[in-house]
Structures are given as C-alpha cells and as structure tokens.
Motif scaffolding. Structure first.
Motif, PDB file in Angstrom:
ATOM      1  N   ARG A  87      20.752  23.220 -29.136  1.00 33.36           N
ATOM      2  CA  ARG A  87      18.838  24.280 -28.918  1.00 33.36           C
ATOM      3  C   ARG A  87      20.354  24.836 -27.748  1.00 33.36           C
ATOM      4  NH1 ARG A  87      13.980  21.713 -27.774  1.00 33.36           N
ATOM      5  NH2 ARG A  87      13.322  23.092 -25.676  1.00 33.36           N
ATOM      6  N   VAL A  88      19.908  26.094 -28.761  1.00 36.41           N
ATOM      7  CA  VAL A  88      20.218  27.842 -27.685  1.00 36.41           C
ATOM      8  C   VAL A  88      19.351  28.650 -26.959  1.00 36.41           C
ATOM      9  CG1 VAL A  88      20.926  28.785 -29.681  1.00 36.41           C
ATOM     10  CG2 VAL A  88      22.083  29.246 -28.085  1.00 36.41           C
ATOM     11  N   SER A  89      19.531  29.484 -26.198  1.00 38.94           N
ATOM     12  CA  SER A  89      18.067  30.323 -25.747  1.00 38.94           C
ATOM     13  C   SER A  89      18.887  31.537 -25.565  1.00 38.94           C
ATOM     14  CB  SER A  89      17.733  29.864 -24.783  1.00 38.94           C
ATOM     15  OG  SER A  89      18.258  29.173 -23.561  1.00 38.94           O
ATOM     16  N   VAL A  90      17.874  32.408 -25.410  1.00 40.04           N
ATOM     17  CA  VAL A  90      18.229  33.711 -25.101  1.00 40.04           C
ATOM     18  C   VAL A  90      16.735  34.232 -24.087  1.00 40.04           C
ATOM     19  CG1 VAL A  90      19.546  34.424 -26.575  1.00 40.04           C
ATOM     20  CG2 VAL A  90      16.480  35.434 -27.168  1.00 40.04           C
ATOM     21  N   GLU A  91      17.395  34.867 -23.262  1.00 40.95           N
ATOM     22  CA  GLU A  91      15.665  35.449 -22.253  1.00 40.95           C
ATOM     23  C   GLU A  91      15.257  36.968 -22.574  1.00 40.95           C
ATOM     24  OE1 GLU A  91      15.771  32.849 -17.889  1.00 40.95           O
ATOM     25  OE2 GLU A  91      16.962  34.886 -18.082  1.00 40.95           O
ATOM     26  N   ARG A  92      14.061  36.783 -22.478  1.00 42.65           N
ATOM     27  CA  ARG A  92      13.787  38.289 -23.054  1.00 42.65           C
ATOM     28  C   ARG A  92      12.930  38.325 -22.064  1.00 42.65           C
ATOM     29  NH1 ARG A  92      17.978  38.374 -24.614  1.00 42.65           N
ATOM     30  NH2 ARG A  92      18.711  38.525 -26.872  1.00 42.65           N
ATOM     31  N   ARG A  93      11.824  39.838 -21.645  1.00 42.46           N
ATOM     32  CA  ARG A  93      10.680  40.276 -21.384  1.00 42.46           C
ATOM     33  C   ARG A  93       9.858  40.822 -22.143  1.00 42.46           C
ATOM     34  NH1 ARG A  93      12.673  44.664 -16.945  1.00 42.46           N
ATOM     35  NH2 ARG A  93      10.026  44.785 -16.928  1.00 42.46           N
ATOM     36  N   TYR A  94       8.584  40.882 -21.861  1.00 41.70           N
ATOM     37  CA  TYR A  94       7.859  41.311 -23.329  1.00 41.70           C
ATOM     38  C   TYR A  94       8.348  42.905 -23.067  1.00 41.70           C
ATOM     39  CZ  TYR A  94       3.424  42.480 -24.869  1.00 41.70           C
ATOM     40  OH  TYR A  94       2.194  43.239 -25.671  1.00 41.70           O
ATOM     41  N   SER A  95       8.480  43.378 -22.901  1.00 37.82           N
ATOM     42  CA  SER A  95       8.482  44.560 -23.013  1.00 37.82           C
ATOM     43  C   SER A  95      10.059  44.439 -24.317  1.00 37.82           C
ATOM     44  CB  SER A  95       9.661  46.213 -21.874  1.00 37.82           C
ATOM     45  OG  SER A  95      10.639  45.431 -21.505  1.00 37.82           O
ATOM     46  N   ASP A  96      10.411  43.466 -24.159  1.00 38.50           N
ATOM     47  CA  ASP A  96      11.416  43.425 -25.313  1.00 38.50           C
ATOM     48  C   ASP A  96      11.144  43.012 -26.833  1.00 38.50           C
ATOM     49  OD1 ASP A  96      14.027  44.199 -24.087  1.00 38.50           O
ATOM     50  OD2 ASP A  96      13.937  41.201 -22.753  1.00 38.50           O
ATOM     51  N   PHE A  97      10.053  42.068 -26.556  1.00 39.17           N
ATOM     52  CA  PHE A  97       9.341  41.784 -27.839  1.00 39.17           C
ATOM     53  C   PHE A  97       8.281  43.086 -28.354  1.00 39.17           C
ATOM     54  CE2 PHE A  97      10.196  37.817 -25.525  1.00 39.17           C
ATOM     55  CZ  PHE A  97      10.033  36.924 -26.436  1.00 39.17           C
ATOM     56  N   SER A  98       7.601  44.625 -27.198  1.00 39.26           N
ATOM     57  CA  SER A  98       7.113  45.014 -27.702  1.00 39.26           C
ATOM     58  C   SER A  98       7.569  45.569 -28.252  1.00 39.26           C
ATOM     59  CB  SER A  98       6.369  45.733 -26.401  1.00 39.26           C
ATOM     60  OG  SER A  98       5.550  47.347 -26.492  1.00 39.26           O
ATOM     61  N   ARG A  99       9.055  46.106 -27.586  1.00 39.47           N
ATOM     62  CA  ARG A  99      10.551  47.226 -28.242  1.00 39.47           C
ATOM     63  C   ARG A  99      10.433  47.140 -29.430  1.00 39.47           C
ATOM     64  NH1 ARG A  99      13.453  46.519 -24.705  1.00 39.47           N
ATOM     65  NH2 ARG A  99      12.904  48.488 -24.163  1.00 39.47           N
ATOM     66  N   PHE A 100      10.243  45.623 -30.358  1.00 42.85           N
ATOM     67  CA  PHE A 100      10.585  45.132 -31.221  1.00 42.85           C
ATOM     68  C   PHE A 100       9.654  44.774 -32.016  1.00 42.85           C
ATOM     69  CE2 PHE A 100      11.254  39.548 -33.353  1.00 42.85           C
ATOM     70  CZ  PHE A 100      12.194  40.730 -34.252  1.00 42.85           C
TER      71      PHE A 100
END
Length: 294
Positions: A87-100
């Motif tokens: 399992r490999v992971s990264v960290e993202r903010r809500y603003s990253d999801f919104s931009r995406f």
C-alpha cells in the motif's frame, strides 16, 4: 453510474501461462466433450483476475500554521486481488480535490454529470464527525472517478496522485539532496506502476530517469544502472530520442564502471546519433531531468 467492464493488466502472469512454451500441451478442442470444454473455460476464467484500482482514506490530520489551519487526507492507492501486496499513500487537502475536480469538469463535463465532489463547508471543518464523514465521501468520490473510463485514462489522473511529490523530489534533486529525493521518487514510481494499465507506458520514464541520476550522484552505480535500464524499453518503443541518447550514454558510463558489457549499448548510441545527424540533443540525463519541473 454503471460499473464498466473490468480491464486487465497487460502483464498479468495468469494469462501468460496459457501461452508459455513450457506449459503442458493442452488437448485439442475436438478431443474434448462439451462438459470438459465448459470446465476448462471455468478454469481459465479463474486465472484471469480483473485488475482494479482501489482507494482508501484511512486517516486524516490537522495542520496548523500561524496564519492557516487545514485538514490533510491520507490517500492510499492499491491494486485489487493478488497483484498488489504493498500500500502506498500520499496526502491531499480538500483544495487539491477541488482543483482536480474542476480540471476534470473542463474536459469531461458530460461524462461526470453524476460524479459530485463533496461540497465545501464554511463551518465545522475541524469537527471529528465532519472530518470522518468527509473522509468517507472523498473515498467514494475517487472510486466513482476511477469507474469513468475517460478519467482513469486521462493524464490528469496520475498528476493528482504524483504531481506534488514530483515537484518536491525535483526541488530536492536540484538542491543536491539526492537521498531525500530518492525517497520521494520511489513513492511516485510505485503509484505510477499501479496506474500503468490505464496510462501510457512512458509514464514512469521521467521518474526512473530521475532515480538513475540520484543514485549515480549518490555513488550507487548498481541502482543507477537498474533504474536507467528499466526506463530504456519504453523510450525505445515510443521514440523518445532525447531520453534514449541520454540513457544510453549513462548506461555506457555506468557499464564501464560496473564491468558490464557495453558494446551493444555503444553501438546503439552511435547509430542513433548518426541517423539523426545532430538532431538528437547532447544534453545529459541530469539536464533533462532538471528541466522536467522548471
């Protein structure tokens, strides 16, 4: 949204056994009864395991700075079935999801009519119940995005999971901090390899090239040679001439250092440069890598 037909990994070893020259010669169809044919078909289907990407957001944490406070979500990326034990992971903010999400809507607005990003909240963002609820909603959102074929084949998809880490890794590389850069690049490579059935085979070339450069400058020639060697086949196949010349040059240098046979690599490099008559860049692999994220 209806679930699309599962795609299969082109390198699935289960399918490879059927065509292996070492496998036992199967009986001809004419010698089998209908019942035996049906049994054989069931056995083949058992070996053909569909490959899917799975997304999990198992945890969150709150980041506080002097002028800002926000939640980051740990996003775990893994393949289904027995294909993926890590399992490999990264960290993202809500603003990253919104931009995406907005990037995807610009290109696939009609296809994503029923895929809704959890709405932005004005209050209660740091309430544990709200954070838990949003964590599950974002996890479901990623699953729905992946179910859309246009999205999982889009270049926006791998960028969401790797772009921040790529910029960080290349910043470290340019600063000469090759050890920390390698750690970032390994995470990027693991995610890219999980995405390869749905992305271009050249996806990993920049990452493998950067790893080769870092290991070479860390005086780890064996690891550098392996990384460059892994990058070379897709570069050859898809005609990335600048990377091909730089990789070959590095492999020749490292091959001499490691006592490996390099005559064929040298010949390939000479033929490439002669054929292009100066059109191929003489930049080193490190120069190409550094340029990637300027």
């Amino acid at each position: 949204m209806a679930e699309p037909e599962p795609e299969r990994d082109a390198e699935d070893p289960a399918g490879a056994d059927l065509f292996s020259p070492d496998a036992d010669e199967p009986p001809t169809c004419s010698s089998l009864t209908t019942k035996e044919l049906q049994q054989n078909l069931r056995e083949v289907k058992k070996r053909e395991r569909p490959v899917r990407l799975l997304f999990e957001i198992p945890s969150t944490r709150i980041i506080e700075h002097s002028l800002s406070k926000y939640v980051v979500y740990q996003v775990v990326v893994m393949r289904s079935g027995s294909f993926d034990s890590h399992r490999v992971s990264v960290e993202r903010r809500y603003s990253d999801f919104s931009r995406f999400h907005h990037q995807l809507l610009e290109e696939f607005n009609e296809e994503l009519e029923e895929v809704v990003l959890p709405r932005k909240l004005l209050t209660g963002n740091f309430c544990p119940e709200i954070i838990s609820e949003r964590r599950l909603a974002l996890q479901d959102y990623l699953a729905k995005l992946y179910a859309a074929r246009c999205v999982r084949h889009s270049p926006h998809f791998p960028k969401f999971f790797t772009e921040q880490e790529q910029k960080r890794a290349h910043g470290l590389l340019r600063a000469g901090q090759f050890g920390p850069a390698v750690e970032q690049l390994r995470t990027i490579l693991e995610i890219e390899e999980k995405l390869l059935p749905w992305q271009k085979p050249t996806l990993t070339v920049p990452t493998l090239s950067a790893l080769a450069v870092c290991h070479r400058d860390l005086e780890e020639p064996e690891q550098a040679f392996v990384a460059a060697q892994r990058a070379l086949p897709p570069v050859r196949r898809y005609g990335l001439k600048h990377h091909r010349a730089a990789l070959l040059e590095l492999l020749v240098d490292l091959g001499y250092q490691l006592g490996r046979p390099v005559a064929q690599l040298q010949e390939e490099l000479s033929v490439l440069r002669d054929a292009e008559r100066g059109k191929v860049s003489l930049r080193s692999l490190k120069e190409l890598v550094v340029q990637d994220f300027l």
